[in-house]
Design an enzyme around this catalytic site. Structure first.
Site, mmCIF file in Angstrom:
data_model
loop_
_atom_site.group_PDB
_atom_site.id
_atom_site.type_symbol
_atom_site.label_atom_id
_atom_site.label_comp_id
_atom_site.label_asym_id
_atom_site.label_seq_id
_atom_site.Cartn_x
_atom_site.Cartn_y
_atom_site.Cartn_z
ATOM 1 N N GLY A 161 0.986 -1.785 -0.013
ATOM 2 C CA GLY A 161 0.005 0.205 0.210
ATOM 3 C C GLY A 161 1.029 1.046 0.347
ATOM 4 N N GLU A 162 0.162 1.639 -0.104
ATOM 5 C CA GLU A 162 0.874 3.525 -0.042
ATOM 6 C C GLU A 162 0.045 5.074 0.196
ATOM 7 O OE1 GLU A 162 2.493 5.636 -3.951
ATOM 8 O OE2 GLU A 162 1.240 4.085 -4.847
ATOM 9 N N GLN A 176 0.218 9.288 1.754
ATOM 10 C CA GLN A 176 0.361 10.906 1.484
ATOM 11 C C GLN A 176 2.554 10.689 1.858
ATOM 12 O OE1 GLN A 176 -1.851 12.877 3.817
ATOM 13 N NE2 GLN A 176 -0.229 14.906 3.128
ATOM 14 N N PHE A 177 2.873 9.924 3.228
ATOM 15 C CA PHE A 177 3.571 10.401 2.858
ATOM 16 C C PHE A 177 5.091 8.827 3.066
ATOM 17 C CE2 PHE A 177 1.349 12.340 6.075
ATOM 18 C CZ PHE A 177 1.754 13.532 6.094
ATOM 19 N N GLY A 178 4.609 7.752 2.176
ATOM 20 C CA GLY A 178 5.479 6.552 2.444
ATOM 21 C C GLY A 178 4.351 5.556 1.503
ATOM 22 N N GLU A 179 5.632 4.451 1.796
ATOM 23 C CA GLU A 179 4.737 3.348 1.421
ATOM 24 C C GLU A 179 4.584 1.873 2.167
ATOM 25 O OE1 GLU A 179 6.927 2.881 -2.330
ATOM 26 O OE2 GLU A 179 5.749 4.745 -3.369
ATOM 27 N N VAL A 180 4.077 0.856 2.158
ATOM 28 C CA VAL A 180 4.114 -0.482 2.687
ATOM 29 C C VAL A 180 4.585 -1.309 2.080
ATOM 30 C CG1 VAL A 180 3.475 -1.435 4.383
ATOM 31 C CG2 VAL A 180 2.932 0.361 4.606
ATOM 32 N N LYS A 212 7.720 -0.970 6.089
ATOM 33 C CA LYS A 212 6.850 1.061 6.276
ATOM 34 C C LYS A 212 8.501 1.999 5.996
ATOM 35 C CE LYS A 212 3.109 1.011 9.308
ATOM 36 N NZ LYS A 212 2.382 1.657 10.185
ATOM 37 N N ASP A 220 -8.784 1.329 13.973
ATOM 38 C CA ASP A 220 -9.030 1.118 12.928
ATOM 39 C C ASP A 220 -9.077 -0.379 12.714
ATOM 40 O OD1 ASP A 220 -9.666 0.386 10.498
ATOM 41 O OD2 ASP A 220 -7.599 1.334 8.840
#
Ligand SMILES: *[C@@H]1O[C@H](CO)[C@@H](O)[C@H](O)[C@H]1NC(C)=O
Ligand SMILES: *[C@@H]1O[C@H](CO)[C@@H](O)[C@H](O)[C@H]1NC(C)=O
Ligand SMILES: *[C@@H]1O[C@H](CO)[C@@H](O)[C@H](O)[C@H]1NC(C)=O
Length: 805
Positions: free
Chosen positions: A561-562, A564-568, A597, A701
């Site tokens: 996933g990705e 605003q500030f980065g990606e996983v 992350k 969440d």
């Protein structure tokens, strides 16, 4: 609360087939003047004092109503026209005659309705039997309400009085409905076909309410796919209308298509940023009907331009076990356009749809701020339509219920113990916490909005609930809904940002776990755990307690996933055991899956600091059911944190690809889980959540998408669901600022931004529901995001109008 919620859902199944029609019943503003005088016109008027602007229901202005000029003749078409400026979903119409403080005596015994979506092409409304004439008033003062079935989607309405003999008529009118959030102006489909099979009733699967142009292909209209009525499991059955078999569905046969798919084109009112599309499909596989096997969609912004080459789509999990009709969600991945073209590929001989809806961004979150007023039209008790569908297996239902009860009892006991412990241990802290409740970003968003703007943009207010055709006695005094008006006044006066919880529910919700919350901006733009400020302070003073991991040993496998500030990323690492200095009893230093992350190199200082804080906090979490931080790379950019990952992926995908274990699944080698497995996983979630609660952490969440599954149904709670495209439809975006998993959120979290251990328990309830329905559907799948939010208002008011999952 969630006990009731769960048992209700599991025992009655999905009972809400006409939720949209029963929720969407707000007066659109004739009475309260949100519809302005200049937007009400007429073909003629008798005098100035009976002009169209006096056609407002329940008002006595001018000479008390609108009256067309002269005697109305049987062949006349005199109309009152209302311009709504944008598309509305109109479900109900109210009319009244001219009373004029007992001096008037004119009214319309019957009328019909024309509508338009562009002010240009006018269409005549017809009911399911093709009748246009609606029974109107019988005297000059009573309001008569008529359900519009099918509902009208339009921006212009004409009310046309009809008479058999020449006579004077006068009318006052109100329209009821809600904004048409889908924004769909028309769809175009191939003509529906006729189902014939030996020994089976013939089913006519045409789109019989389509209001565009008919032919081999229907175009420029809307019809049964947007009428708010979901088809039943048995497609030959229909809801309450006396119509032909197959009425609720539009269906096609693979044989009659050339390429094995059906092409549907959608046109919207303006360019929209789409989150997802939901298609309600029949799955009566014993009759050769199945949901589609895959779908592909293309986008474009202008009529003339070409379709953008890149498509988005979904490959579905086919189901040969459960014949119930269902919503299938197609993530549209925030693509932008005003036109969508989708191909739905057959999975069987037949494909049948009953409803299609869209979720797109940009909808203001204003529903909850709607000012409540006195009901205009008499409010009858709500009759939510609940059809108890006989479940295929009552036995499974009962078993599940019993198991759930057990789970719930266990959980309750655990929570109770925990609360007691806390009460004993920390009375001082509770007092402190009671004193300061800083609400999170959510109410901050509300506080920032300009209230007047909100009311202008959403001119709807009181909702009325007559679902039956036998209506009200308007001469009776109007009953006020006390809690409702009270709460609205409160929220009108008070600045929500500072507000403490309302009086109304202070009794019912103990705030034992409210904390001065620190929100961390998670790496992917999500909001991470909410953590008590105290804890953050104490934690961040310490050093990071995990080691620096050699970056070059990470092998990227897949982007999870990705944000605003980065990606996983999903990565494979070797030598992890050495790094962790684990005892080499299982000395197999085999590659291990981890989630990484990663913070983008060019982000703000705040984002960097938050990331480091997040690392420190996560590194303290040590529990067998919480994803653990294994290592970090913080010496150089990009900063990253390496957490555990589990070989079976997330629980949502895991369950949605499985069936409940039975002799059938075992014999046919169908992937399955047993109820025992489900229960085992549920207890692990409870255990992990209890641990978080003991630290005063609020997860915010919890959902199956955030649980990872390992071998032998072991389970750990994670937090990167929000960054995954796959699940973007599970989150609601407020004006591009924050995303919220509204379908998992307790009402106080949605309405007041209160996230507590209790709201985590709510989410746990929803998660259990997902698990025991094997994640085949989204919670409240029949409701749009806006309706889900609206529904939380009903949970708050608690007058029995709330829709359970
Ligand atoms: C749909 O089929 C029914 C039953 O044959 C028929 O009466 C009706 O006119 C058809 N409607 C349209 C719009 O084709
Ligand atoms: C549908 O028809 C197409 C071609 O006509 C064929 O290739 C495809 O296999 C069929 N699909 C099913 C599920 O029968
Ligand atoms: C669509 O919305 C998402 C989320 O708000 C945003 O990130 C994206 O940039 C938007 N796309 C366009 C083209 O505006």
């Amino acid at each position: 609360m969630y006990l009731r919620l769960l048992l209700l859902t599991l025992l009655t199944g999905h009972s809400t087939s006409e939720v949209i029609l029963s929720i969407c019943r707000y007066a659109l503003g004739m009475y309260d003047r949100t519809i302005r005088d200049e937007d009400i016109t007429a073909s003629s008027q008798w005098y100035e004092s009976t002009g169209p602007q006096f056609a407002r229901l329940q008002r006595e202005e001018g000479d008390g109503a609108w009256c067309p000029a002269g005697l109305l003749q049987p062949e006349d078409v005199q109309f009152l026209q209302i311009h709504l400026h944008k598309l509305y979903f109109i479900t109900l119409i109210g009319t009244q005659g001219r009373h004029a403080r007992a001096t008037g005596k004119e009214f319309a015994r019957s009328y019909r309705v024309d509508y338009s979506r562009n002010g240009d092409r006018w269409l005549s409304w017809k009911d399911h039997q093709g009748q246009q004439i609606i029974k109107g008033n019988v005297d000059e003062y009573e309001v008569v309400l008529n359900d519009l079935r099918p509902p009208i989607i339009a921006s212009h309405i004409r009310v046309i009085p009809v008479t058999k003999v020449p006579m004077t008529v006068c009318m006052r009118v109100e329209l009821y409905g809600c904004a048409w959030y889908d924004g769909l102006k028309s769809y175009s489909i191939p003509e529906g076909e006729t189902y014939m099979a030996p020994g089976h009733p013939i089913a006519y699967l045409n789109d019989s309410t389509y209001d565009g142009y008919l032919g081999r292909r229907l175009f420029d209209g809307l019809g049964q796919l947007t009428d708010g009525v979901l088809g039943l499991d048995d497609f030959t059955q229909s809801h309450q209308y006396r119509v032909w078999p197959g009425y609720d569905y539009v269906g096609w046969k693979n044989e009659s298509t050339r390429n094995g798919y059906v092409e549907v084109e959608f046109q919207f009112d303006r360019p929209r940023n789409f989150t997802s599309m939901k298609v309600h499909c029949n799955n009566k596989f014993t009759k050769g009907v199945k949901i589609f096997q895959r779908a592909e969609c293309l986008f474009k912004s202008r009529q003339q331009s070409d379709w953008e080459p890149e498509s988005v789509g979904v490959v579905t999990v086919l189901d040969d076990k459960n014949p119930s009709s269902r919503f299938v969600i197609i993530p549209l991945q925030q693509r932008v356009g005003s036109f969508i073209l989708c191909r739905f590929y057959f999975a069987d001989t037949w494909m049948m749809f009953s409803e299609i809806s869209f979720q797109s961004g940009n909808a203001l979150l204003t529903i909850m701020l709607r000012q409540q007023r006195e009901p205009l039209a008499p409010t009858t008790i709500n009759h939510m339509v609940k059809h108890d569908e006989p479940k295929t297996s009552v036995l499974i239902g009962c078993l599940v219920a019993i198991i759930l009860l057990l789970v719930v009892i266990i959980v309750l006991i655990l929570w109770k113990q925990y609360i007691q412990k806390r009460l004993e241990k920390a009375p001082r802290r509770i007092l402190e916490e009671d004193a300061t409740v800083r609400l999170s970003f959510y109410s901050y968003t509300i506080g920032n909005n300009n209230q007047t703007q909100i009311h202008q943009s959403n001119p709807t207010y009181e909702r009325i609930f007559p679902l039956d055709l036998d209506y009200q006695q308007p001469t009776k005094p109007l009953r006020k809904l006390p809690e409702l008006s009270q709460s609205a006044e409160d929220s009108g006066k008070r600045n929500l940002t500072k507000s403490t919880p309302h009086q109304g529910f202070q009794n019912s919700v103990p705030h034992y776990a409210e904390t001065d919350i620190v929100n961390l901006q998670g790496v992917t733009g999500n909001n991470m755990y909410a953590v008590p400020a105290l804890t953050v302070d104490s934690l961040t003073k310490k050093d990071i307690s995990v080691g620096e991991f050699p970056r070059n040993q990470l092998r990227m496998k897949e982007k999870l996933g990705e944000g605003q500030f980065g990606e996983v990323h999903l990565c494979e690492v070797e030598g992890l055991q050495d790094f962790l200095e684990m005892s080499s009893s299982d000395c197999s230093n085999q590659p291990v899956l981890v989630a990484v992350k990663m913070l983008r190199a060019n982000v703000t200082k705040t984002a960097r600091n938050d990331f480091l804080k997040e690392i420190k906090i996560i590194s303290r979490l040590k529990h067998p059911n919480i994803i653990r931080l294994l290592g970090v790379c913080v010496r150089d950019d990009p900063l990253c944190m390496i957490t555990e990952y589990m070989e079976n992926g997330d629980l949502n995908q895991f369950l949605s690809q499985r069936e409940i274990r039975s002799q059938f699944t075992t014999a046919n080698n169908i992937p399955s889980v047993s109820l025992h497995n489900l229960l085992y996983m549920a207890t692990q979630i409870a255990s992990g959540m209890k641990y978080l609660a003991s630290l005063n952490f609020v997860h915010r969440d919890l959902a199956t998408r955030n649980c990872l599954v390992g071998n032998n149904h072991t389970l750990k709670i994670a937090d990167f669901g929000m960054s995954r495209n796959l699940y973007s439809g599970d989150y609601y975006r407020i004006q591009g600022r924050a995303v919220l998993p509204i379908r998992w959120m307790a009402w106080e979290s949605i309405l007041l931004g209160k996230f507590t251990t209790s709201s985590d328990v709510w989410a746990f309830g929803v998660t259990l529901w997902e698990m025991f329905t094997l994640c085949k559907e989204q919670p409240y799948s029949v409701l749009s995001d806006e309706q889900v939010i609206e529904n939380t208002g009903e949970f708050f008011r608690d007058q029995g109008r709330q829709v359970m999952i």
